[in-house]
Design an enzyme around this catalytic site. Structure first.
Site, mmCIF file in Angstrom:
data_model
loop_
_atom_site.group_PDB
_atom_site.id
_atom_site.type_symbol
_atom_site.label_atom_id
_atom_site.label_comp_id
_atom_site.label_asym_id
_atom_site.label_seq_id
_atom_site.Cartn_x
_atom_site.Cartn_y
_atom_site.Cartn_z
ATOM 1 N N HIS A 44 2.129 -0.019 -5.317
ATOM 2 C CA HIS A 44 2.795 0.014 -4.165
ATOM 3 C C HIS A 44 2.090 -0.804 -3.226
ATOM 4 O O HIS A 44 0.697 -1.310 -3.453
ATOM 5 C CB HIS A 44 2.652 1.258 -3.556
ATOM 6 C CG HIS A 44 1.493 2.007 -3.156
ATOM 7 N ND1 HIS A 44 0.795 2.736 -4.287
ATOM 8 C CD2 HIS A 44 0.628 1.939 -2.133
ATOM 9 C CE1 HIS A 44 -0.407 3.007 -3.638
ATOM 10 N NE2 HIS A 44 -0.723 2.618 -2.488
ATOM 11 N N HIS A 130 -1.798 -5.781 -0.449
ATOM 12 C CA HIS A 130 -2.211 -6.009 -1.582
ATOM 13 C C HIS A 130 -1.769 -4.546 -2.565
ATOM 14 O O HIS A 130 -1.277 -3.459 -2.055
ATOM 15 C CB HIS A 130 -3.758 -5.900 -1.848
ATOM 16 C CG HIS A 130 -4.364 -4.738 -1.534
ATOM 17 N ND1 HIS A 130 -4.693 -4.363 -0.356
ATOM 18 C CD2 HIS A 130 -4.805 -3.523 -2.071
ATOM 19 C CE1 HIS A 130 -5.204 -3.128 -0.135
ATOM 20 N NE2 HIS A 130 -5.506 -2.617 -1.184
#
Length: 189
Positions: A44, A130
């Site tokens: 995620h 990220h």
């Protein structure tokens, strides 16, 4: 043993991209000795990490995020390159980032502000979107940035996907995968 649970808001990665990243991570493991690899179901992009959340404050954040994201459009993201956080010779986090996205920055700002307005004190470092892939370098030799060149061999084409929702996750440290979806906030298609 009593584990205190944590909550966070994130953009989930679609299943088909998770499966590609799972295959890539199997190859990364051969040359990148990190201690803990993230289960592919847990991939995620974190927007706001709440930590421990009293139920009334959590409910307020849900109301706020729902209001802020109402009518917000879906947007495209593209996984770009690999990188690390921490010391260059012994990184703490191994990640994949996305190409710069004003839409992602905008959604993150809305979610972040909604959580602050609910009384959460959040991370103050600049947002670096990220996808964490692994944690804690355990190599016998220092990490060398050239090791990340494996990405070019594995992914010559783009890994693009539609970010169509924001999710509130709850962490379960004793389970694998660790993250449970508590609430979904769909973005307009």
């Amino acid at each position: 043993m009593n584990h205190q649970t944590h909550f966070f808001y994130a953009v989930p990665i679609p299943k088909e991209i998770k499966l590609i990243m799972k295959d890539h991570c199997e190859k990364f493991k051969q040359s990148l000795p990190f201690n803990r690899w993230v289960h592919h179901e847990d991939l995620h992009i974190t927007l706001a990490f709440l930590g421990f959340a009293p139920s009334d404050q959590l409910e307020k954040s849900i109301e706020n995020v729902s209001t802020e994201l109402k009518g917000n459009p879906s947007f495209s993201l593209q996984i770009n390159q690999l990188g690390i956080f921490g010391r260059k010779e012994s990184p703490r986090i191994f990640w994949a980032d996305t190409l710069k996205s004003d839409e992602l920055q905008f959604v993150r700002k809305k979610v972040f502000t909604a959580c602050e307005d609910a009384g959460f004190q959040l991370e103050t470092r600049p947002f670096r979107p990220h996808i964490t892939l692994a944690r804690k370098w355990t190599g016998d030799e220092p990490f060398h940035h050239e090791r990340l060149d494996v990405w070019q061999e594995l992914q010559p084409n783009s890994l693009a996907f539609l970010a169509s929702e924001v999710v509130l996750f709850q962490t379960h440290l004793e389970k694998t995968p660790k993250y449970e979806v508590k609430k979904v906030f769909p973005l307009k298609k």
